[in-house]
Design an enzyme around this catalytic site. Structure first.
Site, PDB file in Angstrom:
ATOM      1  N   SER A 199       0.851  -1.186   0.000  1.00 34.75           N
ATOM      2  CA  SER A 199       0.000   0.000   0.000  1.00 34.75           C
ATOM      3  C   SER A 199       0.889   1.239   0.000  1.00 34.75           C
ATOM      4  O   SER A 199       1.718   1.409   0.901  1.00 34.75           O
ATOM      5  CB  SER A 199      -0.854  -0.041   1.270  1.00 34.75           C
ATOM      6  OG  SER A 199      -1.825   0.945   1.222  1.00 34.75           O
ATOM      7  N   CYS A 325      -7.625   1.773  12.658  1.00 36.80           N
ATOM      8  CA  CYS A 325      -9.047   1.485  12.643  1.00 36.80           C
ATOM      9  C   CYS A 325      -9.570   1.256  14.058  1.00 36.80           C
ATOM     10  O   CYS A 325     -10.745   1.377  14.313  1.00 36.80           O
ATOM     11  CB  CYS A 325      -9.355   0.258  11.796  1.00 36.80           C
ATOM     12  SG  CYS A 325      -8.026  -0.260  10.757  1.00 36.80           S
TER      13      CYS A 325
HETATM   14  N1  PLP Z   1      -2.181  -4.849   6.228  1.00 40.41           N
HETATM   15  C1  PLP Z   1      -1.486  -4.167   7.150  1.00 40.41           C
HETATM   16  C2  PLP Z   1      -0.428  -4.856   7.921  1.00 40.41           C
HETATM   17  C3  PLP Z   1      -1.740  -2.809   7.364  1.00 40.41           C
HETATM   18  O1  PLP Z   1      -1.046  -2.139   8.284  1.00 40.41           O
HETATM   19  C4  PLP Z   1      -2.739  -2.183   6.585  1.00 40.41           C
HETATM   20  C5  PLP Z   1      -3.059  -0.750   6.799  1.00 40.41           C
HETATM   21  O2  PLP Z   1      -3.397  -0.328   7.881  1.00 40.41           O
HETATM   22  C6  PLP Z   1      -3.420  -2.937   5.623  1.00 40.41           C
HETATM   23  C7  PLP Z   1      -3.120  -4.269   5.479  1.00 40.41           C
HETATM   24  C8  PLP Z   1      -4.473  -2.328   4.757  1.00 40.41           C
HETATM   25  O3  PLP Z   1      -3.880  -1.507   3.801  1.00 40.41           O
HETATM   26  P1  PLP Z   1      -4.739  -0.441   2.955  1.00 40.41           P
HETATM   27  O4  PLP Z   1      -4.736   0.814   3.767  1.00 40.41           O
HETATM   28  O5  PLP Z   1      -3.999  -0.270   1.678  1.00 40.41           O
HETATM   29  O6  PLP Z   1      -6.066  -1.020   2.750  1.00 40.41           O
END
Ligand code: PLP
Length: 373
Positions: A199, A325
């Site tokens: 991301s 979140c």
């Molecule tokens: N996986 C991990 C370890 C993350 O820290 C996050 C983001 O908070 C995500 C997945 C989700 O990423 P995105 O913000 O691109 O949906």
């Protein structure tokens, strides 16, 4: 009041050069990459140059990089398609994964009746590989989904070792590398991994764009139906400026990796030392953690748990209690729940995550802020 941002695991500020790059694309290359005229070809060229650049930095082929809107989308797509199209009957994961993985797995369990096993977590926050081997000894078509760097406590999975175990047992391996892409080296063609996700906003790029690495030969089916974009796997007109910004951000991350890694690791060390000095009873959640994440259990009373982020926020200091979140909720972190005793879980834990824009003065301010609580 100077605002202090120590929540770089939630998201990161954009680099100036990334903003410049994106503005240039927005101003000059508005063409639709699917158009055959010169405007379209210009935009298409940006897409493919970005793809090649990302692939080169990570040691894979450009065709193995598929752009998505986020890592959440990439993980949803990979796990769903693995069940529907690769005939996966079981997923092994852990209870400390990001919800992008955990809730997708739950959905697949409810919708398709697949078997789900959770690998044990050691008190250090690491995955119990002996348990993983035991689980894998059952002969059923399996996908293992385990994250590289945990976003809440920063524990690190040995991808190489885990991947080898998966391959020895003929399991497919998906690794959520959101917290480590751009922050450590990857050579995907040497790593025993089938899928990774990333991301851009975690490595000083824009939000709303990410990518999946899909190893050659892994025949996933489309997630979205429509046009022929992304080889028909992910229809929808491409966000060219976002992709260009992501490629630029990754390029700069790797260009400055050595110096920034050392700088950030020193900051974490400084913070850790000051916390220990000022709050001798403090405990670190998770051992052998990644260089930019520090999660601590503060020796404060339970009553202070709900107010602590608020009190720091009033002073302009941004940290987190768990993942972004969850920070607004008083629900205990699902990650800490796996490694802390019941009474410790009720006490305040803080995730402090560092970036190269932080300074020692930021950390001094955090310590002062905590002392005032
Ligand atoms: N996986 C991990 C370890 C993350 O820290 C996050 C983001 O908070 C995500 C997945 C989700 O990423 P995105 O913000 O691109 O949906």
């Amino acid at each position: 009041m100077k605002k202090i941002y120590l929540d770089n695991a939630a998201t990161t500020p954009l680099r100036e050069e990334v903003i410049t790059e994106m503005m240039l694309v927005l101003q000059n290359d508005f063409g639709n990459p699917s158009s055959t005229h010169s405007f379209g070809r210009g935009a298409k060229n940006i897409m493919e140059t970005s793809r090649k650049s990302i692939a080169k930095l990570l040691g894979c082929a450009a065709q193995e990089i598929i752009f998505t809107s986020s890592a959440t989308e990439a993980t949803n797509w990979i796990l769903k398609s693995a069940v529907k199209d690769l005939n996966i009957q079981r997923i092994i994961t852990s209870k400390i994964e990001h919800h992008a993985t955990l809730y997708t797995v739950l959905h697949l369990q409810n919708q398709y009746g697949i078997e789900v096993n959770y690998v044990n977590i050691l008190p250090s926050g690491a995955i119990d590989t002996t348990h993983l081997v035991t689980l894998l000894s059952k002969d059923v078509k399996t996908l293992v989904s385990l994250m590289h760097v945990n976003n809440e406590i920063g524990t690190v999975l040995d991808i190489e070792k885990t991947g080898r175990i998966c391959y020895q047992h003929h399991a497919i391996f998906h690794c959520d590398t959101v917290q480590s892409i751009g922050k450590t080296e990857f050579n995907l063609h040497e790593l025993p991994v089938d899928f990774i996700v990333a991301s851009a906003h975690k490595f000083h790029g824009p939000k709303g764009v990410g990518f999946a690495y899909v190893k050659k030969g892994m025949l996933l089916q489309p997630f979205l139906f429509g046009g022929e974009q992304e080889k028909g796997l992910r229809a929808g007109t491409e966000a060219v400026h976002q992709v260009a910004g992501m490629a630029k951000a990754l390029d700069l991350s790797y260009e400055h990796l050595d110096t920034e890694r050392k700088y950030i690791a020193d900051l974490k060390n400084y913070c850790s030392t000051l916390l220990q000095f000022n709050f001798p009873e403090i405990k670190t959640n998770g051992s052998d953690t990644f260089y930019n994440i520090l999660n601590v259990l503060l020796p404060f009373s339970e009553e202070k748990t709900a107010m602590i982020l608020f009190n720091l926020d009033i002073k302009g200091i941004a940290v987190s209690r768990g993942s972004a979140c969850q920070s607004g909720s008083v629900k205990p972190s699902h990650v800490l729940a796996e490694i802390l005793a019941e009474e410790d879980l009720k006490k305040p834990s803080l995730r402090i995550s560092f970036g190269h824009y932080n300074t020692k003065e930021d950390i001094d301010a955090l310590i002062d802020g905590l002392k005032g609580i």
